[in-house]
Every structure is written in C-alpha cells, then in structure tokens.
Design a protein around this motif. Structure first.
Motif, mmCIF file in Angstrom:
data_model
loop_
_atom_site.group_PDB
_atom_site.id
_atom_site.type_symbol
_atom_site.label_atom_id
_atom_site.label_comp_id
_atom_site.label_asym_id
_atom_site.label_seq_id
_atom_site.Cartn_x
_atom_site.Cartn_y
_atom_site.Cartn_z
ATOM 1 N N GLN A 601 0.832 -1.215 0.000
ATOM 2 C CA GLN A 601 0.000 0.000 0.000
ATOM 3 C C GLN A 601 0.860 1.256 0.000
ATOM 4 O OE1 GLN A 601 -2.527 -0.548 3.388
ATOM 5 N NE2 GLN A 601 -3.628 -2.275 2.461
ATOM 6 N N ARG A 602 1.955 1.225 0.746
ATOM 7 C CA ARG A 602 2.833 2.397 0.795
ATOM 8 C C ARG A 602 3.444 2.667 -0.580
ATOM 9 N NH1 ARG A 602 8.728 2.956 3.687
ATOM 10 N NH2 ARG A 602 9.058 5.155 3.179
ATOM 11 N N ALA A 605 0.802 3.990 -2.922
ATOM 12 C CA ALA A 605 0.453 5.362 -2.551
ATOM 13 C C ALA A 605 1.537 6.348 -2.960
ATOM 14 C CB ALA A 605 0.209 5.447 -1.042
#
Length: 634
Positions: A601-602, A605
């Motif tokens: 997710q990081r 993102a």
C-alpha cells in the motif's frame, strides 16, 4: 409566718407536676407499689399500652411482659435489681392490651420515703420499635454486604487501619494472597510488597497518596504467602466516619498476572512479526539473484544433461525456500490479525490449474501420480485467488511430502448447492488419532517420527485452515490410521457454475526498452539477462543518480526499481523520475524484499504502478510487462 399572696403551696406544686407527667404522650410514666402493682397511669402509658387508668391501676405490671418472661420471673427480678441498685434499665419486648408486641426501653427507679424505706417504684417506658426495626435493617444490610464481600473470590477486599494494619480479610484475599484470616489480620499490609518496594517506602507512599487524592490506583508486583509474586491491580481508598474522622482504608487487589502475560505475548508477537519481516527481507535479497540465475539457465536453448539436472535441483530447492519465507511472513500476519485479501469473483478452475502447475515439480521429483476430478462447467467463488491457490498448494505439497515415492494423490472438486468442495487424498503415511487432533495446530507436524524425515516448519496446514475460514469455509482432516493415507477436505460458500467463456491471453511480441535499477549488482545483472533472453532491450543502473541520467537520455517503457538503495532510495528516485519529461507516463514497479500488505500500500500510494517482491517470480514479471504494454518473446 403565713405564706405570701399567690405563693404556690406544696399541694399546688404536686398537682402541677401530676399534670405535667400526665401530659407526656411519648413516654409511659407510672407508679408501682412495692409489690409491683400499678398505682398511677399517665396519658403516654395509656397511648402506649392501650389500657385506661381504671383498667390497669391495681393490677400487677407483669401484665405487660411476654409469657416466657413472666415464667422466668423477670418482672420480679427487675424490681429486685432496681431496689438493690436504685435504678434498673433494659430493652426488651413488652405487650399491649391487644396482645401485640413492641420493643421498649424501660427505666425503673426505686422510690424511698424520708426514712429510706422503700415506698414503691417509678417506671418510664418508651416505644423503640421503629428504631429497632431500623437498626435491624441496618444490621441485616451490613450482614448482607459482609456476606457479599466475603463471597467475592476474584478480588481481594480488606480493611486497613489508619496505620495500615489489616482489620478484615475476604475469601478473595485468601485465594489470591494465600493467607488465612488468622494469619494476616493484625499485621501490616506491607508484608505483600517486595523488599525493593519496602526499601523505597512504597506502602506508606500509597496511603499518603490515597489521603491526598481520595484514591490511589496502580499496577505492580505483589508477594503471596509462599513468596511467589503476581502482577496486581491495586486500588486504595480512605474511609471516614460521619464526623469526617479517618476510619482507615479499604484496599481492593486483583490478580492481573494472566492479563499481563497476554500483553507480553502480544508484544512478543509484534516483535516476532517485525523480526520475521526483516528476516524475510534479508533472505529475499540473496534469493533474488539466485532466482534470476536459475531463470537464465532455464532460458538457455540446449543445456547439457548435467547442467539441466543441477538447474532443476536448484530451482526446486529455491522454490521450497521461498515458500518457507512466505509461510513465515504469513504466520506472523495471522497471529497479529494483519492478513488481508482482495475479495472478487474467482475462476476456481484456474486456481486449481495454477496450484497443480506450482506443485508439479515436487510431484514429478517424487514420481507421484496425480488424478483430478473436476465438474465440466467453470466454477466461480468469492475470494482471493492468490490465497485460495495457497491453500490448495499447501494441501498438495503436504500430500506429496508424506506420501512415499510413486504414490497416488487424488484431487477432487465438486459442487453441492452453493457450496464448493475440494478434497486432496493420498495413500501416504496417514495419521494417528492423536496426530489427527493436533494436525492444524501451529508448528505441529503430525507424528514425530514421520515429521523428522520431512522438512518444513509445521505451519502450512495452520495457514491453510485459517485462510479457508477467512473465506467462510472449513477445512477438515481424516485418516484411517498410520500407513493408510490421509484426506483433507474444505468447502467454500457462494459458488456458482458458469458457461465456459474465458478467452486466451493476448500474444506477446518482442522489442521493448526496460530500465533495471538495483544497487545489488548480481540482482540487477541477472534480472537484466532474463529480460534480454525474453527479447527486451535493457539498461541497468546501480544507483539513483545513474538511473535518472539514463532516463533523461532515453525514457524506457518500464522501470524495475529497487527500494532499498543507499544515498537515494527507490521512493526518492521515483519522485525525481516522475518530474522528468515522460516520467508521468512510464510504468514503474517497486522491487523489494518487504512483502506485507502495508508495504504494498505504501508503494502504490507513493506512485508506483506495481509492487514486486524479491525473489522475483517469473510469472509476476511477465504479468507486469504485459500490464506495462511491453512485448516480449514467448
């Protein structure tokens, strides 16, 4: 000398006193002669005892006593004591005219003439029934409260004097601290503290804080009678009487050892998960170039038999090691509740096909025969395709490992209503009744002797069951005993059969420019070689600035960018790259040894188009290139 005008005579004073006594209504005031017969009777006595003067004067006062008191000679005893001591007072039951009882306070006073001779008795009676009822209710309430406190077993509840001396002790205190009431009442409560706490003056400080703030609460180690320690939650509150004078302290102690143990386990689990993530990253970094080297060997057109045999052996062991790393990470996520998956309509036939393909090298190496039985129609289930494949692969690997060479493994899939069943059966070593009851426990490997001959961590089946349950299904095992094989069956809800209509994948062409950026030269060069063998044009950079310089000269179609580089990490390189001409359009994948959902997710993102985990899976690489529009040779 004659009396002055209007001066009260003795007779007048007597009459006034008689009128005063007669007017008193809250007290029965009357005279008795020396034998105990009623000689006078006031309004209060009439109101209290219900007799008119003409009904009672001349009768013996024993009429007011219950039969048991009369039989015991108590009325006469009261007069005897009053004559002897001059006064007698007591409380007890008395009777009214209608036979009802009331609780009376009685004072009998001996009356003597000027010569000291007994002239009779004065008796004052007061009705205290209401007060007695209140006192009884209060005593009963206190008794109930005392019994309630005494019955509490989960909390030690006891009273301390203002100086900290133990004055009461409930059953919970005895259970938690190990002392009986006789062993502890009268002793100072400091005996529950460790020597270092006593040296620091902790008991006295707690009482002082409780006085200052009205209450003190803390958690810490306390000592039992046998010298063992437990983790306690302690609350101390001062107790005051009606005049705000300090009566002492009430202390409530609860054994929180189990809760603290669970808290420590949770912290240990978190640290273990962090360690496993770091371990996986450190293991994946060297695995990545090994995987790339094996892939290069696999792409060689005609290797010698020896090279092919060695290559395949390395590939099998590398795949096994990669699975161990993945299992380590997944069990860490399970224990902390961090496993997440993407729920969508999944073609279950494809899940089965990919699972068999992944396990095929192990089956072939052990010369097992695999039979499959599938419904003719395509099947759709709600779930995560990757996790479902992981379940089936674990079951197939387990069957392959615990079935002797040239064994038979049967994979069967069938539908019953909306439930989809999958069974993996083998004719291997089987399971004893004890092993069968423990097979899904973490780190369990079935029967010890069999497990000792096979490698693994004993977490594959635990993961499989947990993943099935997260999909709303169940996984069960059965075996007729050692040497008679095993069967593992799970079901998934919300399945449906659909008409076949899946199209073939698009053909892949050739000729594309790829930029590989990794400070690990072995990893970068081996990945570049794989891409070249796939027909791609490849450029390699070993640091961020070099990658940006190459990008400025010619923007590639896709970038494979390592995150963990010194000086300028992958996130910083990506930010700089996106700012360059053509940087917004290029497809960029993050390469990293960290593979948790949070890591992915990081990366997404931050602007990465894909998150690829080391060691890089060849199929994942192909999928990325296809998504980026990169044509490669098949």
């Amino acid at each position: 000398m004659p009396p002055t005008k209007n001066a009260p005579t003795e007779q007048t004073s007597t009459d006034r006193f008689r009128l005063l006594v007669d007017a008193v209504q809250d007290y029965g005031i009357f005279m008795l002669d020396t034998e105990g017969n009623v000689a006078s009777w006031n309004t209060g006595a009439e109101r209290l005892k219900q007799y008119r003067p003409d009904e009672i004067i001349g009768r013996n006062f024993s009429l007011f006593y219950p039969a048991e008191a009369v039989a015991a000679g108590w009325p006469a005893e009261e007069l005897r004591r009053a004559e002897k001591d001059g006064r007698f007072e007591e409380e007890g039951w008395r009777l009214r005219k209608d036979g009802s009882r009331f609780w009376a306070n009685v004072v009998i006073t001996a009356l003597r003439d000027p010569d000291g001779k007994l002239a009779g008795f004065g008796k004052v009676t007061r009705d205290l029934t209401e007060r007695r009822a209140h006192e009884e209710a209060l005593r009963e309430s206190e008794q109930h409260f005392r019994l309630m406190i005494e019955g509490v077993r989960d909390y030690a509840i006891f009273m301390l004097s203002p100086d900290g001396v133990i004055e009461s002790w409930n059953s919970g205190a005895q259970l938690i601290k190990g002392y009986s009431p006789s062993e502890v009442i009268g002793k100072h409560f400091s005996l529950f503290y460790r020597p270092e706490d006593l040296e620091a003056g902790k008991p006295e400080a707690e009482l002082k804080t409780a006085l200052q703030h009205g209450r003190v609460e803390e958690e810490g180690w306390r000592v039992r009678r046998d010298g063992s320690v437990f983790w306690a939650n302690v609350v101390i509150s001062p107790v005051y009487d009606a005049n705000r004078l300090l009566r002492g302290f009430v202390k409530v102690t609860r054994d929180m050892t189990e809760r603290r143990r669970l808290y420590e386990l949770e912290k240990s689990s978190k640290r273990m998960s962090e360690f496993l993530a770091m371990l996986a990253h450190e293991l994946r970094n060297p695995l990545a170039p090994i995987r790339n080297a094996v892939t290069i060997l696999q792409l060689e057109p005609s290797p010698s038999p020896l090279v092919r045999s060695s290559r395949d052996m390395i590939d099998r062991q590398l795949s096994h090691m990669t699975r161990l790393v993945d299992d380590l990470l997944d069990v860490g996520r399970l224990t902390t509740g961090k496993i997440r998956f993407k729920t969508e309509q999944v073609p279950y036939n494809l899940v089965v096909a990919r699972s068999i393909e992944a396990v095929r090298p192990l089956l072939d190496a052990r010369r097992h025969r695999l039979t499959t039985e599938m419904p003719a129609a395509s099947l759709l289930v709600q779930g995560d395709a990757t996790r479902l494949a992981q379940v089936l692969q674990n079951l197939l690997i387990n069957a392959a490992k615990f079935t002797p060479e040239a064994g038979l493994i049967e994979l069967k899939v069938w539908q019953d209503g909306t439930q989809l069943y999958t069974s993996v059966r083998d004719n291997g070593v089987g399971l004893s009744a004890q092993a069968l009851s423990q097979i899904f426990e973490l780190f369990s490997q079935g029967d010890a002797q069999t497990a000792a001959r096979e490698s693994g961590l004993g977490i594959g089946l635990t993961l499989a069951r947990s993943l099935v349950e997260m999909h709303g299904g169940t996984l069960n095992a059965e075996s007729e005993g050692p040497g008679r094989g095993s069967a593992f069956t799970f079901f998934l809800p919300n399945a449906q059969a659909v008409a076949d209509g899946a199209g073939d994948e698009d053909d892949i062409g050739s000729g594309a420019a790829i930029l590989v950026v990794d400070d690990n030269r072995d990893a970068a060069n081996s990945l570049a070689e794989i891409l070249r063998l796939m027909g791609c044009q490849v450029k390699v950079a070993y640091d961020g600035p070099s990658a940006l310089e190459l990008f400025r000269k010619q923007a590639p179609q896709a970038v494979l960018l390592d995150l963990g580089m010194p000086d300028m990490n992958g996130y910083e390189v990506l930010a700089a790259l996106r700012a360059l001409n053509g940087g917004e359009q290029v497809t960029v994948a993050a390469l990293t040894g960290y593979g948790t959902d949070e890591d992915k997710q990081r990366a997404l993102a931050a602007g990465f188009d894909e998150h690829l985990t080391k060691p890089l899976d060849f199929a994942a690489l192909q999928t990325f290139l296809q998504a980026a529009g990169v044509a490669v040779e098949s």
